[in-house]
Motif scaffolding. Structure first.
Motif, short mmCIF file in Angstrom:
data_model
loop_
_atom_site.label_atom_id
_atom_site.label_comp_id
_atom_site.label_asym_id
_atom_site.label_seq_id
_atom_site.Cartn_x
_atom_site.Cartn_y
_atom_site.Cartn_z
N CYS A 163 0.85 -1.18 0.00
CA CYS A 163 0.00 0.00 0.00
C CYS A 163 0.89 1.23 0.00
N ALA A 164 0.36 2.32 -0.54
CA ALA A 164 1.14 3.55 -0.67
C ALA A 164 0.30 4.74 -0.27
N LEU A 165 0.98 5.78 0.22
CA LEU A 165 0.29 6.97 0.68
C LEU A 165 1.24 8.16 0.60
N VAL A 217 -1.22 8.40 -6.47
CA VAL A 217 -0.83 7.07 -6.97
C VAL A 217 -1.91 6.55 -7.90
N ILE A 218 -1.52 6.08 -9.07
CA ILE A 218 -2.48 5.46 -9.99
C ILE A 218 -2.17 3.99 -10.25
N GLY A 219 -1.16 3.45 -9.57
CA GLY A 219 -0.91 2.02 -9.71
C GLY A 219 0.51 1.62 -9.35
N PHE A 220 0.67 0.35 -9.01
CA PHE A 220 1.97 -0.26 -8.84
C PHE A 220 2.29 -1.10 -10.08
N HIS A 221 3.54 -1.12 -10.48
CA HIS A 221 3.98 -2.06 -11.50
C HIS A 221 4.11 -3.42 -10.83
N PRO A 222 3.37 -4.44 -11.28
CA PRO A 222 3.38 -5.73 -10.58
C PRO A 222 4.66 -6.53 -10.74
N TYR A 223 5.55 -6.12 -11.65
CA TYR A 223 6.74 -6.92 -11.92
C TYR A 223 8.04 -6.14 -11.74
N LYS A 224 7.95 -4.86 -11.35
CA LYS A 224 9.13 -4.03 -11.15
C LYS A 224 8.93 -3.14 -9.94
N ASP A 225 10.03 -2.59 -9.42
CA ASP A 225 9.96 -1.67 -8.29
C ASP A 225 9.63 -0.28 -8.81
N VAL A 226 8.45 -0.14 -9.36
CA VAL A 226 8.00 1.10 -9.99
C VAL A 226 6.59 1.40 -9.52
N ILE A 227 6.33 2.68 -9.27
CA ILE A 227 4.99 3.13 -8.93
C ILE A 227 4.57 4.19 -9.94
N PHE A 228 3.32 4.12 -10.41
CA PHE A 228 2.81 5.08 -11.39
C PHE A 228 2.12 6.22 -10.66
N HIS A 238 1.96 11.89 2.18
CA HIS A 238 1.64 12.80 3.27
C HIS A 238 2.55 14.01 3.16
N ASP A 239 2.10 15.14 3.69
CA ASP A 239 2.82 16.40 3.52
C ASP A 239 3.11 16.65 2.03
N TRP A 240 2.14 16.31 1.18
CA TRP A 240 2.16 16.57 -0.25
C TRP A 240 3.08 15.66 -1.04
N TYR A 241 4.37 15.61 -0.72
CA TYR A 241 5.32 14.95 -1.61
C TYR A 241 6.12 13.84 -0.94
N LYS A 242 5.78 13.48 0.29
CA LYS A 242 6.50 12.42 0.98
C LYS A 242 5.76 11.11 0.80
N LEU A 243 6.37 10.23 0.05
CA LEU A 243 5.76 8.96 -0.33
C LEU A 243 6.20 7.86 0.63
N ARG A 244 5.22 7.13 1.15
CA ARG A 244 5.51 5.96 1.97
C ARG A 244 4.89 4.72 1.31
N VAL A 245 5.66 3.66 1.27
CA VAL A 245 5.21 2.38 0.71
C VAL A 245 5.46 1.28 1.73
N TRP A 246 4.41 0.53 2.05
CA TRP A 246 4.51 -0.60 2.97
C TRP A 246 4.31 -1.91 2.20
N ILE A 247 4.99 -2.95 2.64
CA ILE A 247 4.84 -4.30 2.10
C ILE A 247 4.21 -5.19 3.17
N LEU A 248 3.23 -6.02 2.79
CA LEU A 248 2.61 -6.94 3.74
C LEU A 248 3.50 -8.16 3.89
N ASP A 249 3.95 -8.41 5.12
CA ASP A 249 4.88 -9.49 5.40
C ASP A 249 4.21 -10.54 6.29
N ASP A 250 4.16 -11.77 5.81
CA ASP A 250 3.62 -12.87 6.62
C ASP A 250 4.61 -14.03 6.69
#
Length: 463
Positions: free
Chosen positions: A279-281, A391-402, A283-295
């Motif tokens: 998931c991505a969010l 955010v308009i999407g994650f690239h499912p096969y690369k470390d890229v966010i659209f 905050h403060d306009w331009y600070k991007l945070r990305v979390w990965i779900l780890d199980d």
């Protein structure tokens, strides 16, 4: 079938030769019969991986002021989708179509005739019967699509409540969701809707009367993602994610990272990336945070993977289209009118022999998603950027966010290098309202497994 001696009676070589002669759709079905057949199909590469979803073809976009989607893509990419977005169009009629969900190359959309599942890459479409009416005082929420062509060519649709119903909120001691959660589900195997009971694993999200559970995704994206055999759906205005397993009819409540503020929940984008579910969010306009779900350790938790200030990276992008009006090489196609926006700067896109302005000629040079159209972050004369970023999407096969830059341009941001690629226009020219916004978006990964002739689009549309 696993214990059926007829399934393994033939030598592997002979069975492989028989399977090799099947049509692709039948071969994909045969692959799901038993472990032996799957091992032969996979081991001999009979069902080419190129036919299954493995690359991003473009990005679908839905808008607040439009009743049909647009598709942003580069014309050199295969398969050719441009000009094929009229899967929702009935002959001789104007018809709105709102894309509700997507999964591994299939789209679930709604028009005036009801719900439909379509594959834009193959032009296949199937209509769904109407779901059973909800109980008095309740409303159906947008359904979610589940499709995994590596496992089966059948698909399922789930209607998942976003928050407690009114009568549930009136009971202060009632947990939500319940330990046994009934959901309305459609299966292409049966062609029918039915109520399926899902058993909860772990704790509930809270009490049905809790204020934090009353949120909805009215202004945010109603995101869902399919990962490792389960459907993940955002609920409660983004406060929770429901992991729903259709193979064993169980579900689990996953709360969002604790460092996300309550006012930020609806802005969270849920998707699948190279790392897994994330998931991505902003905050403060331009600070991007990305979390990965780890199980991986037996517990489920969100791990902060990236915390980046992207201001300096996106400012050169906005300077490029602000001064030079450079639109990027990707083309935005209006699915209703067939108009294309952004191609005027492409040298490899021209009118065809009949002077059809909407017909595009495929580029002879493939677009390099790792190197082409990179923006120079060291260039002089970079202007300050005061627009919004989403955010308009994650690239499912690369470390890229659209990313969506001020409803003007789309860009690909490489998370590990901070490099930025300018893609193209993100909104059609004939904008109806200055207050318009993108309601939902997702990268499209085509599935090219052939459909049976009787299911072709042209045979399912009434004339």
């Amino acid at each position: 079938m696993e214990g059926d001696p007829m399934a393994v009676a033939l030598p592997a070589d002979a069975l492989a030769e028989i399977l090799r002669r099947l049509p692709l759709r039948s071969l994909a079905t045969a692959r799901c019969v038993c472990k032996v057949w799957r091992a032969i199909v996979d081991g001999r590469r009979l069902l080419l991986p190129e036919l299954l979803p493995h690359s991003v073809r473009g990005i679908f976009l839905m808008y607040s002021d439009r009743d049909y989607p647009a598709f942003l893509s580069h014309p050199s990419m295969e398969p050719d989708i441009l000009g094929k977005l009229n899967f929702h169009r009935l002959p001789g009629q104007w018809n709105r179509a709102y894309v509700l969900s997507h999964c591994n190359g299939l789209l679930l959309y709604k028009d005036m005739q009801g719900l439909h599942v379509a594959n834009p890459a193959t032009q296949w479409r199937a209509s769904l019967p109407p779901p059973p009416p909800p109980l008095p005082g309740r409303f159906h929420k947008p359904p979610h699509l589940v499709f995994d062509p590596a496992e089966s060519l059948h698909y399922e649709v789930l209607i998942v409540p976003e928050s407690p119903f009114i009568e549930e909120r009136a009971e202060p001691s009632k947990e939500w969701p319940a330990s046994v959660w009934p959901l309305c589900a459609f299966s292409s195997r049966t062609g029918q809707w039915e109520e399926r009971a899902f058993v909860r694993e772990g704790e509930a999200a809270g009490m049905a009367s809790d204020e934090v559970l009353q949120g909805s995704n009215a202004f945010g994206q109603n995101c869902s993602a399919y990962w490792q055999g389960a459907l993940f759906v955002q609920c409660n205005g983004g406060f929770t994610v429901m992991r729903i397993s259709l193979s064993n009819n169980k579900y689990r409540v996953i709360k969002m990272p604790t460092d996300i503020g309550e006012s930020e929940y609806e802005d969270v984008y849920l998707g699948r990336s190279k790392e897994g579910l994330c998931c991505a969010l902003f905050h403060d306009w331009y600070k991007l945070r990305v979390w990965i779900l780890d199980d991986s350790c037996g517990t489920i938790e969100w791990v902060l993977k990236h915390h980046i200030d992207i201001y300096n990276s996106v400012s050169p992008v906005t300077s490029v289209f602000g001064e030079n009006d450079e639109e990027g090489p990707w083309i935005l196609e209006d699915a209703d009118s067939g108009e294309h926006y952004g191609q005027q700067n492409l040298q490899d896109v021209n009118k065809d022999e009949d002077d059809n302005k909407n017909a595009l000629v495929k580029s002879k040079v493939e677009w390099d998603s790792d190197n082409d159209n990179m923006v120079d972050s060291e260039s002089e004369g970079v202007q300050s950027f005061f627009g919004c970023v989403g955010v308009i999407g994650f690239h499912p096969y690369k470390d890229v966010i659209f990313l969506n830059l001020s409803i003007e341009r789309a860009a690909a941001y490489h998370l590990n290098t901070s490099r930025v690629q300018l893609l193209g226009k993100v909104y059609p020219d004939d904008c109806y309202s200055n207050a318009a916004y993108i309601t939902s978006s997702f990268p499209y990964t085509p599935c090219l497994v052939a459909d049976s002739p009787e299911n072709k689009l042209e045979d399912n549309v009434e004339g």
